[in-house]
Design an enzyme around this catalytic site. Sequence first.
Site, PDB file in Angstrom:
ATOM      1  N   LYS A   1     -39.713 138.683 -66.837  1.00  0.00           N
ATOM      2  CA  LYS A   1     -40.024 138.579 -68.259  1.00  0.00           C
ATOM      3  C   LYS A   1     -39.514 137.254 -68.823  1.00  0.00           C
ATOM      4  O   LYS A   1     -38.307 137.019 -68.887  1.00  0.00           O
ATOM      5  CB  LYS A   1     -39.378 139.712 -69.054  1.00  0.00           C
ATOM      6  CG  LYS A   1     -39.873 139.704 -70.513  1.00  0.00           C
ATOM      7  CD  LYS A   1     -39.024 140.506 -71.439  1.00  0.00           C
ATOM      8  CE  LYS A   1     -37.836 139.764 -71.969  1.00  0.00           C
ATOM      9  NZ  LYS A   1     -38.161 138.635 -72.859  1.00  0.00           N
TER      10      LYS A   1
ATOM     11  N   GLU B   1     -26.088 135.399 -65.436  1.00  0.00           N
ATOM     12  CA  GLU B   1     -25.751 134.002 -65.729  1.00  0.00           C
ATOM     13  C   GLU B   1     -25.730 133.903 -67.243  1.00  0.00           C
ATOM     14  O   GLU B   1     -26.780 133.934 -67.881  1.00  0.00           O
ATOM     15  CB  GLU B   1     -26.810 133.090 -65.085  1.00  0.00           C
ATOM     16  CG  GLU B   1     -26.292 131.690 -64.869  1.00  0.00           C
ATOM     17  CD  GLU B   1     -26.539 130.806 -66.070  1.00  0.00           C
ATOM     18  OE1 GLU B   1     -25.677 130.818 -66.965  1.00  0.00           O
ATOM     19  OE2 GLU B   1     -27.566 130.131 -66.110  1.00  0.00           O
TER      20      GLU B   1
ATOM     21  N   CYS C   1     -26.665 126.361 -71.160  1.00  0.00           N
ATOM     22  CA  CYS C   1     -25.536 127.285 -70.994  1.00  0.00           C
ATOM     23  C   CYS C   1     -24.283 126.557 -70.534  1.00  0.00           C
ATOM     24  O   CYS C   1     -23.183 126.929 -70.891  1.00  0.00           O
ATOM     25  CB  CYS C   1     -25.908 128.411 -70.039  1.00  0.00           C
ATOM     26  SG  CYS C   1     -26.597 127.806 -68.510  1.00  0.00           S
TER      27      CYS C   1
ATOM     28  N   GLU D   1     -20.221 129.931 -78.617  1.00  0.00           N
ATOM     29  CA  GLU D   1     -21.245 129.040 -78.084  1.00  0.00           C
ATOM     30  C   GLU D   1     -22.165 128.626 -79.246  1.00  0.00           C
ATOM     31  O   GLU D   1     -22.842 129.475 -79.828  1.00  0.00           O
ATOM     32  CB  GLU D   1     -22.035 129.824 -77.025  1.00  0.00           C
ATOM     33  CG  GLU D   1     -22.944 128.999 -76.172  1.00  0.00           C
ATOM     34  CD  GLU D   1     -23.594 129.828 -75.069  1.00  0.00           C
ATOM     35  OE1 GLU D   1     -23.866 131.029 -75.280  1.00  0.00           O
ATOM     36  OE2 GLU D   1     -23.852 129.265 -73.999  1.00  0.00           O
TER      37      GLU D   1
HETATM   38  P1  NDP Z   1     -30.706 136.625 -75.408  1.00  0.00           P
HETATM   39  O1  NDP Z   1     -29.593 136.877 -74.482  1.00  0.00           O
HETATM   40  O2  NDP Z   1     -31.006 137.639 -76.443  1.00  0.00           O
HETATM   41  O3  NDP Z   1     -32.070 136.396 -74.609  1.00  0.00           O
HETATM   42  C1  NDP Z   1     -32.209 136.111 -73.235  1.00  0.00           C
HETATM   43  C2  NDP Z   1     -33.360 136.934 -72.632  1.00  0.00           C
HETATM   44  O4  NDP Z   1     -33.026 138.323 -72.634  1.00  0.00           O
HETATM   45  C3  NDP Z   1     -34.672 136.842 -73.393  1.00  0.00           C
HETATM   46  O5  NDP Z   1     -35.745 136.955 -72.479  1.00  0.00           O
HETATM   47  C4  NDP Z   1     -34.615 138.059 -74.288  1.00  0.00           C
HETATM   48  O6  NDP Z   1     -35.863 138.443 -74.743  1.00  0.00           O
HETATM   49  C5  NDP Z   1     -34.020 139.078 -73.338  1.00  0.00           C
HETATM   50  N1  NDP Z   1     -33.354 140.222 -73.937  1.00  0.00           N
HETATM   51  C6  NDP Z   1     -32.825 140.355 -75.181  1.00  0.00           C
HETATM   52  N2  NDP Z   1     -32.263 141.567 -75.331  1.00  0.00           N
HETATM   53  C7  NDP Z   1     -32.438 142.233 -74.150  1.00  0.00           C
HETATM   54  C8  NDP Z   1     -32.069 143.530 -73.662  1.00  0.00           C
HETATM   55  N3  NDP Z   1     -31.384 144.403 -74.396  1.00  0.00           N
HETATM   56  N4  NDP Z   1     -32.408 143.862 -72.400  1.00  0.00           N
HETATM   57  C9  NDP Z   1     -33.064 142.981 -71.607  1.00  0.00           C
HETATM   58  N5  NDP Z   1     -33.448 141.753 -72.029  1.00  0.00           N
HETATM   59  C10 NDP Z   1     -33.117 141.379 -73.274  1.00  0.00           C
HETATM   60  O7  NDP Z   1     -30.477 135.230 -76.079  1.00  0.00           O
HETATM   61  P2  NDP Z   1     -31.104 134.718 -77.462  1.00  0.00           P
HETATM   62  O8  NDP Z   1     -32.440 134.204 -77.181  1.00  0.00           O
HETATM   63  O9  NDP Z   1     -31.009 135.771 -78.528  1.00  0.00           O
HETATM   64  O10 NDP Z   1     -30.118 133.557 -77.846  1.00  0.00           O
HETATM   65  C11 NDP Z   1     -28.917 133.862 -78.546  1.00  0.00           C
HETATM   66  C12 NDP Z   1     -27.769 133.070 -77.992  1.00  0.00           C
HETATM   67  O11 NDP Z   1     -27.569 133.401 -76.626  1.00  0.00           O
HETATM   68  C13 NDP Z   1     -27.985 131.572 -77.991  1.00  0.00           C
HETATM   69  O12 NDP Z   1     -27.721 130.985 -79.198  1.00  0.00           O
HETATM   70  C14 NDP Z   1     -27.014 131.183 -76.921  1.00  0.00           C
HETATM   71  O13 NDP Z   1     -25.728 131.117 -77.462  1.00  0.00           O
HETATM   72  C15 NDP Z   1     -27.099 132.309 -75.910  1.00  0.00           C
HETATM   73  N6  NDP Z   1     -28.031 131.995 -74.817  1.00  0.00           N
HETATM   74  C16 NDP Z   1     -27.522 131.594 -73.641  1.00  0.00           C
HETATM   75  C17 NDP Z   1     -28.366 131.237 -72.624  1.00  0.00           C
HETATM   76  C18 NDP Z   1     -27.846 130.801 -71.310  1.00  0.00           C
HETATM   77  O14 NDP Z   1     -28.565 130.126 -70.581  1.00  0.00           O
HETATM   78  N7  NDP Z   1     -26.663 131.169 -70.939  1.00  0.00           N
HETATM   79  C19 NDP Z   1     -29.799 131.229 -72.777  1.00  0.00           C
HETATM   80  C20 NDP Z   1     -30.257 131.719 -74.032  1.00  0.00           C
HETATM   81  C21 NDP Z   1     -29.378 132.061 -75.005  1.00  0.00           C
HETATM   82  P3  NDP Z   1     -36.516 137.707 -76.042  1.00  0.00           P
HETATM   83  O15 NDP Z   1     -35.861 136.394 -76.212  1.00  0.00           O
HETATM   84  O16 NDP Z   1     -37.932 137.584 -75.685  1.00  0.00           O
HETATM   85  O17 NDP Z   1     -36.238 138.613 -77.186  1.00  0.00           O
END
Ligand code: NDP
Length: 780
Positions: free
Chosen positions: A181, A255, A289, A386
């Site tokens: 996804k 991660e 990240c 972060e």
């Molecule tokens: P999320 O952790 O919410 O999103 C990452 C992925 O997980 C997306 O595909 C999201 O779907 C999906 N997701 C969200 N909730 C669930 C769940 N309960 N079960 C399974 N999958 C889920 O990050 P955000 O996009 O909300 O970003 C928020 C913050 O997270 C950022 O500001 C940053 O600080 C951190 N972040 C860190 C990352 C890293 O590489 N370590 C990457 C992205 C964010 P969808 O986005 O389609 O809703």
Amino acid sequence: MDYGPAPESATEALAWIADRPVIGHFINGRFTAPEGETVEVVNPATDAVLTRVGLGTATEVDAAVQAARAAFPKWAALPGHDRARYLYALARHVQKRERFFSVLETLDNGKTIRESRDIDVPLVARHFYHHAGWAELMADDFPGHTALGVCGQIIPWNFPLLMLAWKVAPALAAGNTVVLKPADLTPLTAYAFAEICAEIGLPPGVLNIVNGDGATGALIAGHEGVAKVAFTGSTEVGRVIRRQIAGSGKKLSLELGGKSPFIVFEDADLDAAVEGVVDAIWFNQGEVCCAGSRLLVQEGIAPRFFDRLRKRMETLRGGDPLDKTMDVGALVSRKQLARINGLLAQAEAEGATLHRAPAQMPAQGAFCAPGFLTGTAPAHTVSQTEIFGPIATTLTFRTPDEAITLANDTRYGLAASVWSQNIDRAIEIAAKVKAGVVWINATNIFDAGAPFGGFRESGYGREGGRAGMREYLTAPARPGKPRPDPAPLSGVAPHAGKADRPSIDVTAKLYIGGKQARADGGQSYTVTGKGGVALGQAALANRKDVRNAVEAAGKAGGWGGVTAHNRAQVLYFLAENLSQRAEEFTAALAACGTPKPAEEVAATLRRAFWYAAQADKFDGTVTATKSNHVTLTVNEPFGTMGLIAPDEAPLLGLMSLILPAIAMGNRVVAVASQSHPLLATRLYQVLETSDIPGGVVNLLTGTRDELAKTLAEHDDVAALWYCGSASGVAMVETASAGNLKPVWTDQGLTRDWLDPAQGQGRDFLHRAVQVKTIWLPYGA
Ligand code: NDP
């Protein structure tokens, strides 16, 4: 001199998008229209709506998982060479369309075309080539290992296609099938990649893409047909997934976030370090990240360094991400911009000063001028949270020790960057910083052959290289019977007997910090042996005893620093002392009804020798990554580990956990078999006379799952091994979500501990260490 505009043409990518007014799913080799709700896909640099994307429903997720399950046996059974050819074809096709993918990524995510073209897409191709190699070498390099089944993979929006490659390439190479996804904000490149899969004739069902939001992600993670979940994203969602799948038997790699230190010493090449900051925190708009988001600068050079940074910011250009001269593009969304602005306002309210690049950013779109904050204190929200945007926080330090303390003052542990011309110092800091990746005089360098992943709340599991492949494989299967929940304790009473009194009155103590210690609650329980005969009493440890033991282990940190040769010697000596008391242990094992007592003692001795032999041989590697770089992967101990021993081999089972853990430099708090704890209490004297420093091995007796829960929840316990029942597995996995410690269980199934293939081996050693990747550039 000024720059003229140098836009990359978006004609081809926009035409591709126009042909796809709705992005659906890719299930069983077919592109399907979404049956549920759709949401807009926006170009964050212009606010223009590009297309719409479906939010996958339970039916669609189920169809994808069923397709992946159906495709699995054939895909897993293909010779590695055949899978390698598919991966190679994917790499080639990505390469042929590098320009198209780069533009599509930039339109969807807002990142500059320079980054998508020069970094993201070439690395995607590199990952598929590298993993084509692993598919080819599977039988040679991972003998007996097999694929897991269907992998549910959930990726974020910051590197949409690259994160796909990091997840999909190793999974497919190992013989798994995938349901992936993408983030709903950035679904385009994954969809275009699916078209390549169809084009090269990847068998239907091997890779399925279900678009959607968090709810869709949760459906994938929770689906019973999924054997492994791999997630990249926020620590909060990582925790939700850890709890959601606890006890399901699914393998998990996470991660997660970071707050990575960027440490500049007075003797650093300051010009290079300033350029390092550009790559550390302004690269990809800071939406990385492992961004070097906390600048730690030695006091003597701090004013000079910040001046240079301000000067460097003056030359940064921000704006149209498709313009090849831009350094800074747009954030992924206006929502992310609002989140960052909120954090910056909070920082200023807390007394920090924001220094911003003077670059004029477009008014339209999700643009955020890069910058850094001074006047931030370690306790400020922005120093701990972060930001995930192009803004670094800053702190100064005086001594290397202070730098380490500040660097490690975070719940995360993803990456670190160290700047010093003194190689001794740089390597010392690299060794002491708690992070999965350390760059020396460099930052944000990646390669498919270099494992990437975090310590602490940055998650666990590695992506890339041999360590990354292990996440998608399972060791040869072993038979085992479900382990029952232990019988309730009988004869619990206030402690009365003396440790040295014979027969039923023998009340053993606990072993904490190298000393025998009374249980805090002063209680003990009756231990029965063969035929229900009462053998004696064992101390009933409580939460306070666990905390004391963890504290004692914490104080024994020197163990991780002694040479491997020393650790080996201590293990040999332990075996020698145990061997002198072999008869006594054999008799004690016989009394508690173990079927092969003499064999169990002999096997324990052999095992001590085997792990002593491994102590100075289970090493890291040097990996060929980029030219002019040495990339080291080092096996580091976790620190304090919790070990929950099985009932089925009271001595050998316990020692089979303790030995690999301490051989690798960990300290342990071990909970002895609840039913047969007296074998462990007999070990106290052996340990006392074996040169094992106090606090390295701590032994507790009592109610197994109560003690296991406290250890699983404890923030200072960095990893947990649990050999109990299936219900206990679910319990410890749930309880571990607090500090996201890796938990290794045997799924509640017994082992034949006498069999070295089951009770000993490199798998135990791998589980006793975390891989740290250190990058060292060389040359002028
Ligand atoms: P999320 O952790 O919410 O999103 C990452 C992925 O997980 C997306 O595909 C999201 O779907 C999906 N997701 C969200 N909730 C669930 C769940 N309960 N079960 C399974 N999958 C889920 O990050 P955000 O996009 O909300 O970003 C928020 C913050 O997270 C950022 O500001 C940053 O600080 C951190 N972040 C860190 C990352 C890293 O590489 N370590 C990457 C992205 C964010 P969808 O986005 O389609 O809703």
